[in-house]
Motif scaffolding. Sequence first.
Motif, PDB file in Angstrom:
ATOM      1  N   TYR A  39       4.682   6.150  14.483  1.00 24.55           N
ATOM      2  CA  TYR A  39       3.417   6.874  14.549  1.00 24.55           C
ATOM      3  C   TYR A  39       3.457   7.960  15.616  1.00 24.55           C
ATOM      4  CZ  TYR A  39      -1.555   7.814  15.019  1.00 24.55           C
ATOM      5  OH  TYR A  39      -2.778   8.442  15.077  1.00 24.55           O
ATOM      6  N   VAL A  51      -3.319   4.128  12.059  1.00 25.09           N
ATOM      7  CA  VAL A  51      -2.910   3.763  13.420  1.00 25.09           C
ATOM      8  C   VAL A  51      -2.468   2.297  13.425  1.00 25.09           C
ATOM      9  CG1 VAL A  51      -3.675   3.506  15.810  1.00 25.09           C
ATOM     10  CG2 VAL A  51      -4.491   5.433  14.445  1.00 25.09           C
ATOM     11  N   ASN A 103      -1.845  14.128  12.972  1.00 28.42           N
ATOM     12  CA  ASN A 103      -1.346  12.859  12.470  1.00 28.42           C
ATOM     13  C   ASN A 103      -2.475  12.096  11.780  1.00 28.42           C
ATOM     14  OD1 ASN A 103      -0.131  10.402  12.019  1.00 28.42           O
ATOM     15  ND2 ASN A 103       0.733  10.225  14.067  1.00 28.42           N
ATOM     16  N   ASN A 104      -2.388  12.003  10.462  1.00 26.64           N
ATOM     17  CA  ASN A 104      -3.411  11.302   9.681  1.00 26.64           C
ATOM     18  C   ASN A 104      -2.956   9.929   9.208  1.00 26.64           C
ATOM     19  OD1 ASN A 104      -5.290  13.413   9.854  1.00 26.64           O
ATOM     20  ND2 ASN A 104      -4.197  14.519   8.238  1.00 26.64           N
ATOM     21  N   ASP A 117      -9.618   7.104  18.731  1.00 26.48           N
ATOM     22  CA  ASP A 117     -10.029   8.489  19.013  1.00 26.48           C
ATOM     23  C   ASP A 117      -9.074   9.161  19.993  1.00 26.48           C
ATOM     24  OD1 ASP A 117     -12.172   8.154  17.307  1.00 26.48           O
ATOM     25  OD2 ASP A 117     -13.650   7.836  18.918  1.00 26.48           O
ATOM     26  N   ARG A 147      -5.847   9.988  18.133  1.00 27.53           N
ATOM     27  CA  ARG A 147      -6.073  11.129  17.222  1.00 27.53           C
ATOM     28  C   ARG A 147      -6.194  12.432  18.010  1.00 27.53           C
ATOM     29  NH1 ARG A 147      -4.547   9.153  12.488  1.00 27.53           N
ATOM     30  NH2 ARG A 147      -5.878   7.542  11.642  1.00 27.53           N
ATOM     31  N   PRO A 170      -3.600  15.553  16.828  1.00 26.63           N
ATOM     32  CA  PRO A 170      -4.616  15.819  15.808  1.00 26.63           C
ATOM     33  C   PRO A 170      -4.090  15.964  14.379  1.00 26.63           C
ATOM     34  CG  PRO A 170      -4.499  17.619  17.413  1.00 26.63           C
ATOM     35  CD  PRO A 170      -3.542  16.574  17.852  1.00 26.63           C
TER      36      PRO A 170
END
Length: 192
Positions: A140, A117, A113-114, A104, A107, A111
Amino acid sequence: MSKLIRTILVMLLLMTVITGVVYPMVATGLAQALFPAQANGSLIVKDGKPVGSSLIGQSFTEPKYFWGRPSATTPMANNGVSSNGSNLGPTNPALTDAVKQRIDALRAADPGNNAPVPVDLVTASGSGLDPEISPAAAQYQVARVAKTRGLDVAQVQQLVTQATSSRQLGVLGEPRVNVLSLNLALDALQKH
């Protein structure tokens, strides 16, 4: 009996000198002569001052920096005196909760970046002091770091590529990125 005690005391003194003085001096001298950087803690120096070690992770929390693995050391993260892992097994609810919180946080920091992880960004290493992340963990974070610093993604990508170390002797370990070295390279890039 006194001859036996004298022999024992002489051997104790002799072995104390050999193992307590001579051996440590020889080992230290050889280490300083053959591997001076490693013998002195593998320190990374910036502007003539040590800023860290390439062997111990540091906590980076600002979005403009690459973040390393979470640390399980106490009372603070990356405490070299308190090297330990969390000892939480994969079925432990505390580990599951910690991983969810870390995902969380990642993310929330990025925000858009989908991408999945990477596991090393949400789990601590066995020592709790890991200074390196996987190339996937660095990838990432590239977009977030580039955006925060106002840099082109390709520039940051190139730094990650340059900072990636390959397997030792071509077969041992996995490719890795030293977080402190990468962040220092980012700072140096912005100075120019």
